[in-house]
Design a protein around this motif. Structure first.
Motif, PDB file in Angstrom:
ATOM      1  N   LYS A   1       0.844  -1.195   0.000  1.00 19.03           N
ATOM      2  CA  LYS A   1       0.000   0.000   0.000  1.00 19.03           C
ATOM      3  C   LYS A   1       0.872   1.235   0.000  1.00 19.03           C
ATOM      4  O   LYS A   1       1.595   1.488   0.967  1.00 19.03           O
ATOM      5  CB  LYS A   1      -0.900  -0.018   1.237  1.00 19.03           C
ATOM      6  CG  LYS A   1      -1.879  -1.173   1.227  1.00 19.03           C
ATOM      7  CD  LYS A   1      -2.517  -1.344   2.591  1.00 19.03           C
ATOM      8  CE  LYS A   1      -3.344  -2.608   2.630  1.00 19.03           C
ATOM      9  NZ  LYS A   1      -3.605  -3.063   4.004  1.00 19.03           N
TER      10      LYS A   1
ATOM     11  N   ALA B   1       9.766   5.612  14.161  1.00 14.84           N
ATOM     12  CA  ALA B   1       9.256   6.461  13.086  1.00 14.84           C
ATOM     13  C   ALA B   1      10.412   6.945  12.221  1.00 14.84           C
ATOM     14  O   ALA B   1      11.522   7.144  12.718  1.00 14.84           O
ATOM     15  CB  ALA B   1       8.511   7.639  13.691  1.00 14.84           C
TER      16      ALA B   1
ATOM     17  N   GLU C   1       2.868   2.778   6.025  1.00 14.03           N
ATOM     18  CA  GLU C   1       4.136   2.329   6.601  1.00 14.03           C
ATOM     19  C   GLU C   1       4.841   1.320   5.689  1.00 14.03           C
ATOM     20  O   GLU C   1       6.053   1.155   5.762  1.00 14.03           O
ATOM     21  CB  GLU C   1       3.902   1.693   7.974  1.00 14.03           C
ATOM     22  CG  GLU C   1       3.573   2.687   9.071  1.00 14.03           C
ATOM     23  CD  GLU C   1       4.753   3.585   9.400  1.00 14.03           C
ATOM     24  OE1 GLU C   1       5.885   3.191   9.140  1.00 14.03           O
ATOM     25  OE2 GLU C   1       4.533   4.696   9.901  1.00 14.03           O
ATOM     26  N   GLN C   2       4.088   0.625   4.846  1.00 13.18           N
ATOM     27  CA  GLN C   2       4.692  -0.388   3.974  1.00 13.18           C
ATOM     28  C   GLN C   2       5.651   0.237   2.969  1.00 13.18           C
ATOM     29  O   GLN C   2       6.521  -0.442   2.435  1.00 13.18           O
ATOM     30  CB  GLN C   2       3.609  -1.177   3.250  1.00 13.18           C
ATOM     31  CG  GLN C   2       2.837  -2.072   4.190  1.00 13.18           C
ATOM     32  CD  GLN C   2       1.840  -2.960   3.474  1.00 13.18           C
ATOM     33  OE1 GLN C   2       1.771  -2.982   2.264  1.00 13.18           O
ATOM     34  NE2 GLN C   2       1.063  -3.672   4.260  1.00 13.18           N
ATOM     35  N   GLY C   3       5.461   1.510   2.700  1.00  7.96           N
ATOM     36  CA  GLY C   3       6.344   2.180   1.759  1.00  7.96           C
ATOM     37  C   GLY C   3       7.528   2.860   2.422  1.00  7.96           C
ATOM     38  O   GLY C   3       8.378   3.425   1.751  1.00  7.96           O
ATOM     39  N   ARG C   4       7.550   2.800   3.756  1.00  7.34           N
ATOM     40  CA  ARG C   4       8.629   3.485   4.485  1.00  7.34           C
ATOM     41  C   ARG C   4       9.671   2.483   4.959  1.00  7.34           C
ATOM     42  O   ARG C   4       9.364   1.301   5.116  1.00  7.34           O
ATOM     43  CB  ARG C   4       8.049   4.238   5.695  1.00  7.34           C
ATOM     44  CG  ARG C   4       7.048   5.287   5.266  1.00  7.34           C
ATOM     45  CD  ARG C   4       6.716   6.265   6.361  1.00  7.34           C
ATOM     46  NE  ARG C   4       5.701   7.182   5.866  1.00  7.34           N
ATOM     47  CZ  ARG C   4       4.410   7.078   6.139  1.00  7.34           C
ATOM     48  NH1 ARG C   4       3.976   6.122   6.934  1.00  7.34           N
ATOM     49  NH2 ARG C   4       3.542   7.923   5.636  1.00  7.34           N
ATOM     50  N   PRO C   5      10.887   2.936   5.214  1.00  9.86           N
ATOM     51  CA  PRO C   5      11.927   1.995   5.637  1.00  9.86           C
ATOM     52  C   PRO C   5      11.669   1.444   7.034  1.00  9.86           C
ATOM     53  O   PRO C   5      11.046   2.115   7.864  1.00  9.86           O
ATOM     54  CB  PRO C   5      13.208   2.839   5.602  1.00  9.86           C
ATOM     55  CG  PRO C   5      12.757   4.238   5.713  1.00  9.86           C
ATOM     56  CD  PRO C   5      11.406   4.309   5.080  1.00  9.86           C
ATOM     57  N   TYR C   6      12.172   0.239   7.260  1.00  8.12           N
ATOM     58  CA  TYR C   6      12.058  -0.376   8.585  1.00  8.12           C
ATOM     59  C   TYR C   6      13.221   0.085   9.451  1.00  8.12           C
ATOM     60  O   TYR C   6      14.378  -0.167   9.128  1.00  8.12           O
ATOM     61  CB  TYR C   6      12.065  -1.897   8.443  1.00  8.12           C
ATOM     62  CG  TYR C   6      12.263  -2.617   9.743  1.00  8.12           C
ATOM     63  CD1 TYR C   6      11.346  -2.467  10.787  1.00  8.12           C
ATOM     64  CD2 TYR C   6      13.365  -3.438   9.963  1.00  8.12           C
ATOM     65  CE1 TYR C   6      11.527  -3.109  11.988  1.00  8.12           C
ATOM     66  CE2 TYR C   6      13.545  -4.086  11.161  1.00  8.12           C
ATOM     67  CZ  TYR C   6      12.618  -3.919  12.171  1.00  8.12           C
ATOM     68  OH  TYR C   6      12.817  -4.553  13.357  1.00  8.12           O
TER      69      TYR C   6
END
Lengths: 115, 143
Positions: free
Chosen positions: A42, A56, A46-51
């Motif tokens: 999506k 945050a 959050e799925q598009g952001r780095p882990y």
């Protein structure tokens, strides 16, 4: 056909057609790899952001590594030298001219004494 | 929701400690040792939730971890399962009713499989994984 033989282009290393063919082949491989990837993530979540271990994602500016960070070890090793030199670096041209004249005078005196 | 063929029986697991005492972690490590070797079935621990199919959660979820737990859960791609390992995650365990808890885990995330125990034995964890596979098969059949 000997696949291990060197490729002779007739133009040396720069053969536009050979490079173009290599570029096209690389593009096709990249496209196939990209297509086999997960497409159902999506965007904008959050799925598009780095882990980052669940933390945050900070602002880009907060994680920016300045060029001076690369020289940290160098600056630390010569700390004594830079502590003395940096305050002298005022950015005022006349200050530098005074240093130039003073150092030249000292050098001339030393040379005069030695000769 | 899309379940790919490669997803079948090959679960990649991301482990998240939300304040566990480390007892469950030791048993999880014991589970992945050669004695039980679930990796031969394609199950392995991965280093990022973005690679995972299953979120393996241990611990009672402390206040500091609650937001991180939500964020990690959101980072796991769909379809995903949540496995709760150990008593703490289910009820808070010995930390039940503590001022410092936002958990147990089902207060934060939808949990699919519970593996009780303090800590659960590796056999129990593997049994939980089998239950997770059964749930996935049910999901697949329903599609």
């Amino acid at each position: 056909m000997d696949l291990t033989a060197p490729v002779l282009t007739g133009y040396g290393i720069w053969a536009p057609v050979a490079w173009l063919a290599a570029f096209v082949a690389a593009t096709i491989v990249v496209y196939i790899l990209w297509k086999t990837g997960e497409s159902s993530y999506k965007k904008g979540t959050e799925q598009g952001r780095p882990y980052l271990s669940g933390n945050a994602e900070p602002e880009k500016g907060a994680v920016h590594i300045r060029a001076s960070n690369l020289y940290w070890g160098f600056l630390q090793a010569l700390k004594g030298y830079y502590d003395a030199i940096v305050p002298m670096h005022t950015g005022v041209l006349t200050d530098y001219m005074v240093w130039f004249v003073a150092v030249t005078a000292v050098l001339l005196v030393i040379i005069g004494v030695l000769s | 929701m899309k379940l790919t063929k490669s997803f079948n029986r090959s679960l990649w697991v991301f482990h998240l400690n939300t304040g566990s005492c480390n007892g469950c972690e030791i048993e999880i490590v014991a589970t992945i040792t050669p004695r039980y070797d679930p990796e031969r079935f394609g199950m392995k621990l991965v280093g990022s939730p973005k690679h995972a199919d299953v979120l393996l959660v241990t611990g009672p979820v402390t206040k500091k971890m609650a937001q991180k737990v939500r964020r990690v859960y959101e980072q796991v791609p769909d379809p995903k399962l949540v496995m709760c390992i150990g008593t703490c995650g289910q009820s808070g365990g010995v930390f039940y009713d503590s001022y410092n808890l936002d958990g147990p885990i089902d207060q934060i995330l939808p949990v699919d499989v519970y593996v009780p125990g303090c800590p659960p034995r590796p056999e129990a964890i593997i049994f939980g994984v089998v239950k997770a596979l059964e749930k996935l098969e049910r999901l697949e059949a329903a599609q």
